[in-house]
Design a protein around this motif. Sequence first.
Motif, short mmCIF file in Angstrom:
data_model
loop_
_atom_site.label_atom_id
_atom_site.label_comp_id
_atom_site.label_asym_id
_atom_site.label_seq_id
_atom_site.Cartn_x
_atom_site.Cartn_y
_atom_site.Cartn_z
N SER A 69 0.85 -1.19 0.00
CA SER A 69 0.00 0.00 0.00
C SER A 69 0.88 1.23 0.00
O SER A 69 1.37 1.67 1.04
N SER A 70 1.11 1.76 -1.18
CA SER A 70 2.00 2.91 -1.30
C SER A 70 1.69 3.70 -2.56
O SER A 70 1.41 3.11 -3.60
N THR A 71 1.76 5.00 -2.44
CA THR A 71 1.59 5.84 -3.63
C THR A 71 2.86 5.82 -4.48
O THR A 71 2.84 6.25 -5.63
N ASN A 72 3.96 5.31 -3.93
CA ASN A 72 5.24 5.27 -4.65
C ASN A 72 5.32 4.12 -5.65
O ASN A 72 6.19 4.12 -6.51
N ILE A 73 4.46 3.13 -5.52
CA ILE A 73 4.49 1.98 -6.44
C ILE A 73 3.60 2.28 -7.64
O ILE A 73 2.38 2.31 -7.52
N THR A 74 4.22 2.52 -8.75
CA THR A 74 3.47 2.71 -9.98
C THR A 74 3.79 1.59 -10.97
O THR A 74 3.01 1.30 -11.85
N ASP A 75 4.95 0.94 -10.78
CA ASP A 75 5.37 -0.15 -11.64
C ASP A 75 5.42 -1.44 -10.83
O ASP A 75 6.39 -1.68 -10.11
N THR A 76 4.38 -2.25 -10.94
CA THR A 76 4.33 -3.48 -10.15
C THR A 76 5.32 -4.53 -10.65
O THR A 76 5.60 -5.48 -9.94
N THR A 77 5.88 -4.34 -11.84
CA THR A 77 6.89 -5.29 -12.33
C THR A 77 8.20 -5.13 -11.56
O THR A 77 9.05 -6.01 -11.64
N ALA A 78 8.34 -4.06 -10.79
CA ALA A 78 9.54 -3.88 -9.97
C ALA A 78 9.52 -4.77 -8.73
O ALA A 78 10.55 -4.99 -8.11
N LEU A 79 8.34 -5.29 -8.39
CA LEU A 79 8.23 -6.18 -7.23
C LEU A 79 8.86 -7.53 -7.56
O LEU A 79 8.76 -8.00 -8.70
N PRO A 80 9.50 -8.19 -6.59
CA PRO A 80 10.11 -9.50 -6.85
C PRO A 80 9.06 -10.51 -7.33
O PRO A 80 8.00 -10.65 -6.72
N ALA A 81 9.36 -11.20 -8.40
CA ALA A 81 8.42 -12.14 -9.01
C ALA A 81 8.17 -13.38 -8.15
O ALA A 81 7.11 -13.99 -8.24
N ASN A 82 9.12 -13.73 -7.29
CA ASN A 82 8.97 -14.94 -6.49
C ASN A 82 8.21 -14.72 -5.19
O ASN A 82 8.05 -15.64 -4.41
N ILE A 83 7.74 -13.51 -4.98
CA ILE A 83 7.03 -13.18 -3.74
C ILE A 83 5.59 -12.82 -4.07
O ILE A 83 5.33 -11.94 -4.89
N ASP A 84 4.65 -13.50 -3.43
CA ASP A 84 3.23 -13.30 -3.67
C ASP A 84 2.78 -11.99 -3.04
O ASP A 84 2.89 -11.81 -1.82
N THR A 85 2.30 -11.06 -3.85
CA THR A 85 1.87 -9.75 -3.36
C THR A 85 0.50 -9.38 -3.93
O THR A 85 0.08 -9.90 -4.95
N VAL A 86 -0.17 -8.49 -3.22
CA VAL A 86 -1.39 -7.86 -3.70
C VAL A 86 -1.24 -6.36 -3.46
O VAL A 86 -0.56 -5.94 -2.53
N ILE A 87 -1.89 -5.59 -4.28
CA ILE A 87 -1.85 -4.13 -4.15
C ILE A 87 -3.13 -3.66 -3.48
O ILE A 87 -4.23 -4.04 -3.88
N VAL A 88 -2.96 -2.85 -2.43
CA VAL A 88 -4.08 -2.21 -1.74
C VAL A 88 -3.81 -0.71 -1.82
O VAL A 88 -2.78 -0.24 -1.34
N SER A 89 -4.72 0.02 -2.42
CA SER A 89 -4.49 1.46 -2.55
C SER A 89 -4.46 2.11 -1.17
O SER A 89 -5.12 1.63 -0.23
N PRO A 90 -3.71 3.20 -1.03
CA PRO A 90 -3.69 3.90 0.26
C PRO A 90 -5.09 4.31 0.73
O PRO A 90 -5.37 4.34 1.92
N GLN A 91 -5.99 4.59 -0.21
CA GLN A 91 -7.36 4.96 0.14
C GLN A 91 -8.13 3.76 0.71
O GLN A 91 -9.03 3.92 1.53
N GLN A 92 -7.79 2.54 0.30
CA GLN A 92 -8.47 1.34 0.75
C GLN A 92 -7.82 0.70 1.97
O GLN A 92 -8.36 -0.25 2.53
N LEU A 93 -6.67 1.20 2.40
CA LEU A 93 -5.91 0.56 3.47
C LEU A 93 -6.71 0.45 4.77
O LEU A 93 -6.74 -0.60 5.40
#
Length: 107
Positions: A69-93
């Motif tokens: 949950s970060s406004t700094n993440i705009t490119d989700t491909t920068a996240l490590p591929a071997n780690i399971d992640t989900v994006i939660v917008s700061p507004q939805q946190l």
Amino acid sequence: MTMKRIAILQCSAARDSATEALDIALALASFDYPVQLILSDEAVKSLLNQPSKRYAMLELLDAEPIAISSTNITDTTALPANIDTVIVSPQQLKHHLNQFDEVLQFS
């Protein structure tokens, strides 16, 4: 008896904070607690700058995917591929955190 759902909210990229938050999440998951590590704002840097195999262990222990949950993440491909992640917008946190019985915050 139903186990409490626990969120581990990491708000800092400081190495001590990141280690403590991940250690608690791993410990709870190893005892089959429903747990989710949530990286907020600056804490996302700890995953991007020093991805650790320990983060991937959460998935092996059947923990929920790491929530980002970060406004700094705009490119989700920068996240490590071997780690399971989900994006939660700061507004939805806040709404996302309300789904848990307990929230432990590491700053």
